[in-house]
Design a protein around this motif. Structure first.
Motif, mmCIF file in Angstrom:
data_model
loop_
_atom_site.group_PDB
_atom_site.id
_atom_site.type_symbol
_atom_site.label_atom_id
_atom_site.label_comp_id
_atom_site.label_asym_id
_atom_site.label_seq_id
_atom_site.Cartn_x
_atom_site.Cartn_y
_atom_site.Cartn_z
ATOM 1 N N TYR A 335 0.828 -1.202 0.000
ATOM 2 C CA TYR A 335 0.000 0.000 0.000
ATOM 3 C C TYR A 335 0.867 1.258 0.000
ATOM 4 O O TYR A 335 1.938 1.296 0.596
ATOM 5 N N ALA A 336 0.367 2.286 -0.660
ATOM 6 C CA ALA A 336 1.032 3.582 -0.697
ATOM 7 C C ALA A 336 0.069 4.652 -0.199
ATOM 8 O O ALA A 336 -1.161 4.518 -0.319
ATOM 9 N N ALA A 337 0.632 5.727 0.352
ATOM 10 C CA ALA A 337 -0.195 6.823 0.857
ATOM 11 C C ALA A 337 0.557 8.132 0.696
ATOM 12 O O ALA A 337 1.775 8.199 0.905
ATOM 13 N N LEU A 338 -0.174 9.171 0.319
ATOM 14 C CA LEU A 338 0.346 10.530 0.247
ATOM 15 C C LEU A 338 -0.594 11.441 1.022
ATOM 16 O O LEU A 338 -1.822 11.306 0.924
ATOM 17 N N GLY A 339 -0.030 12.363 1.789
ATOM 18 C CA GLY A 339 -0.851 13.260 2.575
ATOM 19 C C GLY A 339 -0.333 14.689 2.542
ATOM 20 O O GLY A 339 0.872 14.924 2.382
ATOM 21 N N LEU A 340 -1.243 15.637 2.686
ATOM 22 C CA LEU A 340 -0.900 17.054 2.722
ATOM 23 C C LEU A 340 -1.718 17.731 3.812
ATOM 24 O O LEU A 340 -2.927 17.536 3.900
ATOM 25 N N ARG A 341 -1.037 18.538 4.638
ATOM 26 C CA ARG A 341 -1.682 19.397 5.617
ATOM 27 C C ARG A 341 -1.156 20.807 5.401
ATOM 28 O O ARG A 341 0.060 21.003 5.261
ATOM 29 N N VAL A 372 9.016 22.180 18.064
ATOM 30 C CA VAL A 372 7.873 22.926 17.544
ATOM 31 C C VAL A 372 8.400 24.043 16.649
ATOM 32 O O VAL A 372 9.513 24.539 16.842
ATOM 33 N N VAL A 373 7.603 24.391 15.660
ATOM 34 C CA VAL A 373 7.952 25.480 14.749
ATOM 35 C C VAL A 373 6.771 26.437 14.733
ATOM 36 O O VAL A 373 5.730 26.144 14.136
ATOM 37 N N ASP A 374 6.911 27.551 15.418
ATOM 38 C CA ASP A 374 5.812 28.502 15.526
ATOM 39 C C ASP A 374 5.616 29.259 14.222
ATOM 40 O O ASP A 374 6.551 29.447 13.439
ATOM 41 N N GLY A 375 4.389 29.714 14.000
ATOM 42 C CA GLY A 375 4.083 30.468 12.800
ATOM 43 C C GLY A 375 2.600 30.554 12.574
ATOM 44 O O GLY A 375 1.791 29.951 13.290
ATOM 45 N N THR A 376 2.236 31.309 11.561
ATOM 46 C CA THR A 376 0.824 31.458 11.216
ATOM 47 C C THR A 376 0.428 30.636 9.998
ATOM 48 O O THR A 376 -0.752 30.343 9.808
ATOM 49 N N SER A 377 1.410 30.274 9.162
ATOM 50 C CA SER A 377 1.121 29.492 7.964
ATOM 51 C C SER A 377 2.132 28.361 7.855
ATOM 52 O O SER A 377 3.294 28.509 8.246
ATOM 53 N N PHE A 378 1.688 27.223 7.310
ATOM 54 C CA PHE A 378 2.601 26.087 7.151
ATOM 55 C C PHE A 378 2.027 25.107 6.142
ATOM 56 O O PHE A 378 0.843 25.160 5.786
ATOM 57 N N PHE A 379 2.899 24.201 5.687
ATOM 58 C CA PHE A 379 2.440 23.031 4.942
ATOM 59 C C PHE A 379 3.303 21.847 5.344
ATOM 60 O O PHE A 379 4.479 21.984 5.692
ATOM 61 N N ILE A 380 2.701 20.654 5.317
ATOM 62 C CA ILE A 380 3.385 19.399 5.612
ATOM 63 C C ILE A 380 2.968 18.389 4.554
ATOM 64 O O ILE A 380 1.768 18.178 4.333
ATOM 65 N N ALA A 381 3.929 17.756 3.898
ATOM 66 C CA ALA A 381 3.664 16.690 2.935
ATOM 67 C C ALA A 381 4.241 15.385 3.472
ATOM 68 O O ALA A 381 5.370 15.366 3.970
ATOM 69 N N LYS A 382 3.464 14.312 3.395
ATOM 70 C CA LYS A 382 3.892 13.021 3.918
ATOM 71 C C LYS A 382 3.692 11.933 2.867
ATOM 72 O O LYS A 382 2.727 11.969 2.091
ATOM 73 N N SER A 383 4.601 10.956 2.856
ATOM 74 C CA SER A 383 4.483 9.811 1.964
ATOM 75 C C SER A 383 4.875 8.553 2.725
ATOM 76 O O SER A 383 5.820 8.564 3.521
ATOM 77 N N THR A 384 4.145 7.462 2.481
ATOM 78 C CA THR A 384 4.393 6.203 3.183
ATOM 79 C C THR A 384 4.158 5.038 2.232
ATOM 80 O O THR A 384 3.197 5.041 1.468
ATOM 81 N N LEU A 385 5.043 4.062 2.298
ATOM 82 C CA LEU A 385 4.892 2.808 1.559
ATOM 83 C C LEU A 385 4.850 1.684 2.582
ATOM 84 O O LEU A 385 5.786 1.516 3.379
ATOM 85 N N ARG A 386 3.748 0.917 2.593
ATOM 86 C CA ARG A 386 3.549 -0.150 3.569
ATOM 87 C C ARG A 386 3.469 -1.509 2.882
ATOM 88 O O ARG A 386 2.955 -1.629 1.778
ATOM 89 N N LYS A 387 3.926 -2.537 3.599
ATOM 90 C CA LYS A 387 3.820 -3.912 3.138
ATOM 91 C C LYS A 387 3.400 -4.779 4.317
ATOM 92 O O LYS A 387 4.077 -4.810 5.351
#
Length: 475
Positions: A335-341, A372-387
């Motif tokens: 399985y593969a997964a991509l995420g964005l926050r 922690v990284v303080d701020g008013t705006s951010f983005f986080i991208a994540k990717s995972t490969l599972r077996k």
């Protein structure tokens, strides 16, 4: 025997807490008189059995089918499995079975058998005050002073409409009382819902500043912070997978003068108290095989928030937040997964209390749990490969047959994350206003209710390595 005892205890706790319904058994279809040359069948009747509390029309609403609908014979097992999982994801049932019976030409009956879960129970609260397990275990020295204890009383499905009442009483690091009520259906079309919200809390310690991307805590013997929240919610759910929610709350926060002296910018301008109206709109789309540990499907959530409405509000900002996750099956058990926050908050000049970005709640990079990284705006991208590498069942002969088998799955994974947080006022840390990246390997242990223990070995861009534990979804 020791392993069995452990999983039995884990099962009973999960069943009592009611995190998520387990996978029920698919009842075999009755193929008597089944037409061999039909491309589809017409559902003549839908018969529901076993629902002593839940109203049948609520089950049919979540099922998304009605008499007269058609089912394609090609792939019918997959279609029924999708409908069965919809009912399991309501958290109303322990098991759900579906059976096609009484074939007559192109018509047949759909029989649904459910086993309802317990709806009334108290749940003990053991909650860490810190952002994650590693921070509490390593940086805070496993201090029991940073643990919250209490009890949560839950009445699920109170009127048979999947409504829920929660009452919380908590002591420890944060003393808190709260009451919530959610009624998802108030009309005959099963589209509109309402809710009530109330919470009060107080602390002797608070995170009032940040230094080198580490939280700084200020503590005194007396209570130095109090918060009140009260409000209403409204929900609209026309389609099965999409839900719209609106929350209107009144919020009041008070700190004593020692906090405002220690950091005048905590609430801004040396203030000791703020009050404001908050309006939040949330749109959620969930179309996955599981809500707790998805491997196939998509999640989408968008929020728009106005903090401060009218002249009596002390805060004023607009916030937009987005969460997207896509899950695929690449090969059998792979399985593969991509995420964005992502988040945008304006104006950028906000008090410290409104500057939480990366590292808080579920908005973190795997491998940067200590920061922690303080701020008013951010983005986080994540990717995972599972077996999935191993699975087995543990049989509990003392339990009822339908839940006597506890499935255990082990999934190995590799992952990589990237992110960025912008701060106009707090951009002096080593991780602020710069691109961040991490990666690692790990194992997910998944059991009843799709509950999960994540064991991850991560490395970040600073060259730091470590073993991290989590129990919530990583996307």
């Amino acid at each position: 025997m020791g392993v069995r005892k452990y999983f039995f205890i884990a099962y009973v706790v999960c069943l009592f807490v009611g995190v998520m319904p387990c996978e029920g058994r698919q009842l075999p279809s009755d193929t008597t008189s089944r037409p061999a040359d039909s491309a589809f069948i017409i559902v003549r009747n839908i018969v529901v059995k076993g629902n002593k509390k839940t109203r049948t029309n609520v089950i049919l609403r979540e099922l998304g089918m009605a008499p007269g609908d058609t089912l394609q014979l090609h792939g019918i097992a997959a279609q029924l499995e999708n409908r069965r999982r919809r009912l399991l994801n309501t958290s109303l049932f322990l098991t759900v079975g579906m059976n096609i019976k009484n074939w007559e030409g192109r018509h047949a009956d759909l029989v649904i058998e459910v086993w309802e879960r317990w709806y009334i129970f108290p749940i003990p609260i053991f909650r860490l005050a810190d952002r994650n397990f590693n921070q509490w275990w390593v940086e805070q020295g496993r201090s029991l002073d940073r643990v919250n204890l209490g009890v949560r009383f839950i009445q699920n499905n109170m009127t048979g409409r999947n409504d829920e009442v929660k009452a919380e009483l908590q002591i420890g690091y944060t003393q808190r009382v709260a009451l919530f009520y959610d009624l998802p259906y108030i009309d005959r079309t099963f589209r509109h819902g309402v809710g009530l919200i109330f919470a009060y809390s107080r602390n002797r310690e608070l995170n009032d500043s940040t230094f080198n991307n580490k939280q700084v805590f200020f503590r005194q013997d007396q209570f130095i912070r109090q918060t009140w929240t009260a409000g209403l919610s409204y929900s609209y759910r026309k389609a099965i997978n999409t839900r719209h929610q609106v929350f209107l709350t009144y919020n009041y926060e008070k700190v004593n003068d020692s906090v405002s002296h220690h950091n005048p910018d905590y609430l801004g301008d040396g203030r000791q108290r703020v009050s404001y109206l908050n309006l939040l709109y949330r749109m959620s789309y969930t179309n996955t095989d599981s809500w707790m540990y998805p491997l196939k499907g998509m999640l989408f959530q968008a929020e728009a928030e106005k903090m401060g409405i009218g002249p009596l509000s002390d805060f004023d900002h607009v916030r937009f937040k987005l969460r997207i996750a896509q899950y695929w099956t690449l090969y059998p058990k792979t399985y593969a997964a991509l995420g964005l926050r992502a988040q945008v908050k304006t104006p950028a000049n906000q008090p410290y209390a409104n500057q939480k970005a990366i590292g808080y709640q579920e908005d973190y990079l795997r491998g940067l749990e200590y920061y922690v990284v303080d701020g008013t705006s951010f983005f986080i991208a994540k990717s995972t490969l599972r077996k999935q590498v191993y699975e087995f069942n543990i049989h509990m002969p003392l339990l009822p047959e339908r839940v006597s088998t506890i499935p255990i799955r082990l999934l190995a994974k590799v992952y990589g994350d990237g992110g960025y947080a912008y701060s106009k006022r707090y951009g002096y840390g080593m991780l602020n206003n710069r691109f961040l990246y991490t990666g690692g390997i790990g194992v997910d242990i998944v059991t009843y209710f799709d509950s999960c223990l994540r064991i991850e070995y991560s490395i970040n861009q600073l060259g730091q390595k470590g073993l991290f534990l989590h129990t919530k979804l990583d996307m």
